[in-house]
Design a protein around this motif. Structure first.
Motif, PDB file in Angstrom:
ATOM      1  N   THR A  17       0.835  -1.205   0.000  1.00 44.90           N
ATOM      2  CA  THR A  17       0.000   0.000   0.000  1.00 44.90           C
ATOM      3  C   THR A  17       0.868   1.253   0.000  1.00 44.90           C
ATOM      4  OG1 THR A  17      -1.617  -1.183   1.323  1.00 44.90           O
ATOM      5  CG2 THR A  17      -1.796   1.215   1.308  1.00 44.90           C
ATOM      6  N   ILE A  18       1.885   1.228   0.832  1.00 49.07           N
ATOM      7  CA  ILE A  18       2.735   2.413   0.941  1.00 49.07           C
ATOM      8  C   ILE A  18       3.503   2.642  -0.357  1.00 49.07           C
ATOM      9  CG2 ILE A  18       4.717   3.414   2.159  1.00 49.07           C
ATOM     10  CD1 ILE A  18       3.745   1.833   4.647  1.00 49.07           C
ATOM     11  N   ARG A  19       4.011   1.546  -0.927  1.00 49.71           N
ATOM     12  CA  ARG A  19       4.790   1.720  -2.164  1.00 49.71           C
ATOM     13  C   ARG A  19       3.897   2.258  -3.288  1.00 49.71           C
ATOM     14  NH1 ARG A  19       8.214  -2.552  -4.922  1.00 49.71           N
ATOM     15  NH2 ARG A  19       7.677  -3.840  -3.130  1.00 49.71           N
ATOM     16  N   ARG A  20       2.664   1.754  -3.340  1.00 49.73           N
ATOM     17  CA  ARG A  20       1.733   2.244  -4.349  1.00 49.73           C
ATOM     18  C   ARG A  20       1.517   3.746  -4.173  1.00 49.73           C
ATOM     19  NH1 ARG A  20      -1.953   0.009  -7.690  1.00 49.73           N
ATOM     20  NH2 ARG A  20      -1.488  -2.082  -6.938  1.00 49.73           N
ATOM     21  N   MET A  21       1.323   4.149  -2.926  1.00 47.54           N
ATOM     22  CA  MET A  21       1.092   5.569  -2.659  1.00 47.54           C
ATOM     23  C   MET A  21       2.299   6.415  -3.070  1.00 47.54           C
ATOM     24  SD  MET A  21      -0.779   5.599   1.019  1.00 47.54           S
ATOM     25  CE  MET A  21      -2.552   5.361   1.127  1.00 47.54           C
ATOM     26  N   ILE A  22       3.478   5.899  -2.769  1.00 47.74           N
ATOM     27  CA  ILE A  22       4.686   6.662  -3.131  1.00 47.74           C
ATOM     28  C   ILE A  22       4.744   6.853  -4.641  1.00 47.74           C
ATOM     29  CG2 ILE A  22       7.217   6.619  -3.163  1.00 47.74           C
ATOM     30  CD1 ILE A  22       7.102   5.045  -0.502  1.00 47.74           C
ATOM     31  N   LEU A  23       4.523   5.758  -5.368  1.00 45.29           N
ATOM     32  CA  LEU A  23       4.607   5.866  -6.822  1.00 45.29           C
ATOM     33  C   LEU A  23       3.544   6.823  -7.359  1.00 45.29           C
ATOM     34  CD1 LEU A  23       6.681   3.584  -6.597  1.00 45.29           C
ATOM     35  CD2 LEU A  23       5.658   2.544  -8.610  1.00 45.29           C
ATOM     36  N   GLU A  24       2.363   6.805  -6.731  1.00 43.33           N
ATOM     37  CA  GLU A  24       1.313   7.730  -7.173  1.00 43.33           C
ATOM     38  C   GLU A  24       1.746   9.180  -6.988  1.00 43.33           C
ATOM     39  OE1 GLU A  24      -2.490   4.755  -6.402  1.00 43.33           O
ATOM     40  OE2 GLU A  24      -2.260   6.519  -5.127  1.00 43.33           O
ATOM     41  N   THR A  25       2.390   9.459  -5.861  1.00 45.46           N
ATOM     42  CA  THR A  25       2.786  10.860  -5.649  1.00 45.46           C
ATOM     43  C   THR A  25       3.873  11.288  -6.639  1.00 45.46           C
ATOM     44  OG1 THR A  25       4.527  10.480  -3.999  1.00 45.46           O
ATOM     45  CG2 THR A  25       2.267  10.725  -3.166  1.00 45.46           C
TER      46      THR A  25
ATOM     47  N   GLN B  61      19.694  -1.794   2.056  1.00 52.03           N
ATOM     48  CA  GLN B  61      19.875  -1.837   0.597  1.00 52.03           C
ATOM     49  C   GLN B  61      18.564  -2.098  -0.151  1.00 52.03           C
ATOM     50  OE1 GLN B  61      22.689  -0.752  -0.076  1.00 52.03           O
ATOM     51  NE2 GLN B  61      23.286  -0.982   2.071  1.00 52.03           N
ATOM     52  N   ASN B  62      17.502  -2.359   0.596  1.00 51.82           N
ATOM     53  CA  ASN B  62      16.249  -2.770  -0.050  1.00 51.82           C
ATOM     54  C   ASN B  62      15.373  -1.556  -0.372  1.00 51.82           C
ATOM     55  OD1 ASN B  62      16.109  -2.507   2.802  1.00 51.82           O
ATOM     56  ND2 ASN B  62      14.070  -3.363   2.711  1.00 51.82           N
ATOM     57  N   LEU B  63      14.069  -1.803  -0.511  1.00 49.55           N
ATOM     58  CA  LEU B  63      13.147  -0.747  -0.940  1.00 49.55           C
ATOM     59  C   LEU B  63      12.510  -0.035   0.255  1.00 49.55           C
ATOM     60  CD1 LEU B  63      11.553  -3.052  -3.611  1.00 49.55           C
ATOM     61  CD2 LEU B  63      12.817  -0.969  -4.155  1.00 49.55           C
ATOM     62  N   LEU B  64      11.732  -0.807   1.011  1.00 50.55           N
ATOM     63  CA  LEU B  64      11.053  -0.265   2.186  1.00 50.55           C
ATOM     64  C   LEU B  64      11.103  -1.321   3.277  1.00 50.55           C
ATOM     65  CD1 LEU B  64       7.699   1.231   0.826  1.00 50.55           C
ATOM     66  CD2 LEU B  64       9.466   2.510   2.044  1.00 50.55           C
ATOM     67  N   THR B  65      11.174  -0.885   4.510  1.00 48.80           N
ATOM     68  CA  THR B  65      11.210  -1.843   5.620  1.00 48.80           C
ATOM     69  C   THR B  65      10.197  -1.472   6.690  1.00 48.80           C
ATOM     70  OG1 THR B  65      13.595  -1.942   5.275  1.00 48.80           O
ATOM     71  CG2 THR B  65      12.744  -3.024   7.248  1.00 48.80           C
ATOM     72  N   PRO B  66       9.121  -2.252   6.852  1.00 51.80           N
ATOM     73  CA  PRO B  66       8.301  -2.107   8.054  1.00 51.80           C
ATOM     74  C   PRO B  66       8.950  -2.906   9.193  1.00 51.80           C
ATOM     75  CG  PRO B  66       7.042  -3.064   6.217  1.00 51.80           C
ATOM     76  CD  PRO B  66       8.493  -3.153   5.875  1.00 51.80           C
TER      77      PRO B  66
END
Ligand SMILES: O=C(O)CCC(=O)C(=O)O
Ligand SMILES: [Fe+2]
Length: 310
Positions: A127-135, A174-179
């Motif tokens: 969900t968060i990654r989708r939101m980031i790409l949308e912005t 080194q990755n994308l996002l970390t919860p």
């Protein structure tokens, strides 16, 4: 530099009613995400089911660390276990289940890279990654990007200590996002834009979310990765579960053309994250600490060393 800067990191509400796609609430959350990541590279994500899971997650962790299989990394003063999970995790709903599978797997095999592929779709990270790409106006790449993700579940335990040395040295992931989800013992610190260390004190019903290098590369530097470390200040053990969203092998991490203009160009050479992590762990296994530490410490310059800035 003080590590006592009293800053409350942004807390963003991801409870279900706020997330109906296209709703004004969801659009607001999206902007909050972008703002928090620009300012701090991280935020706390408030989520409905988190408290219900707390007991299950940390109960399972206690069992996990009772097993004789624990390891100590030479870089990180923590015991930890890792498992690679396939794409499409529902982080919230499946964590206790994953912990269970994880425990079972550990009983049968050794430590790392258990190829667990089966789980449900969606999740906080997605969900968060989708939101980031949308912005950034590049939402058309969301599905392909998310489908090329592995989730590395890492379970960590830091023994209580009051040492002035970090339990995990300063680095960016080194990755994308970390919860990340921790017990009540704090210790994580992030560095803000001015180089000041800020204590992370997550609310018990939140996941702490931070950005990694691969996301920064994918966004052509549009967001920076979060520089962080762990400092233990109390005698109680700290337990933490991290879900490291990592680009799969074979997927080239490369900024889409929409994010590359004549002025700044393509900032980073496309790279395969799995190849890079392989290179990294070979050197770690060889005990090439000097090199690894150099890579971690100069993480921001890392892309220019390893991936060769174009
Ligand atoms: O324990 C934490 O909160 C952070 C762990 C971490 O930075 C890592 O595993 O890369
Ligand atoms: Fe980290």
């Amino acid at each position: 530099m003080s590590s006592e800067t009293p800053v409350r990191l942004p807390v963003i509400d991801f409870s279900k009613q706020k997330l109906k796609p296209g709703s004004p609430e969801s659009n607001l959350v999206k902007l909050q995400v972008r703002e928090a990541l620009e300012e701090y590279g991280c935020f706390e994500a408030l989520f409905d089911q988190v408290l219900e899971l707390r007991h299950a997650v940390f109960g399972a962790m206690e069992e996990l660390f009772d097993l004789p299989l624990q390891t100590k990394s030479s870089m990180f003063q923590a015991s930890y276990f890792e498992a690679i999970l396939g794409t499409h995790q529902d982080c919230m709903k499946t964590w206790p289940l994953m912990m269970h599978i994880f425990l079972k797997t550990l009983n049968q095999t050794s430590l790392t890279s258990c190829g667990l592929k089966e789980t449900k779709a969606s999740g906080l990270e997605k969900t968060i990654r989708r939101m980031i790409l949308e912005t950034f106006g590049v939402e058309k790449y969301v599905d392909e990007f998310i489908d090329s993700t592995n989730y590395i579940l890492k379970v960590m335990k830091y023994e209580g200590s009051q040492s002035s040395k970090p339990s995990i040295r300063a680095h960016s992931d080194q990755n994308l996002l970390t919860p990340l989800y921790q017990n009540e013992v704090n210790g994580l610190e992030i560095q803000n834009k001015d180089g000041k260390w800020i204590n992370v004190k997550p609310l018990p019903n939140t996941f702490f979310v931070m950005t990694g290098e691969s996301l920064s590369v994918w966004l052509n530097g549009g967001l920076r990765s979060t520089y962080h470390r762990v400092m233990m200040k109390v005698s109680k053990a700290r337990c933490c579960v991290g879900m490291f969203a990592t680009p799969r092998g074979g997927y080239q991490v490369k900024a889409p053309k929409e994010l590359v203009d004549d002025k700044i160009g393509l900032l980073f050479k496309p790279f395969d994250c799995e190849e890079f992590l392989g290179f990294y762990s070979i050197h770690a296994a060889r005990g090439d600490l000097e090199l690894i530490l150099r890579l971690i410490v100069v993480s921001k310059i890392l892309q220019s060393i390893i991936y060769v800035k174009q």
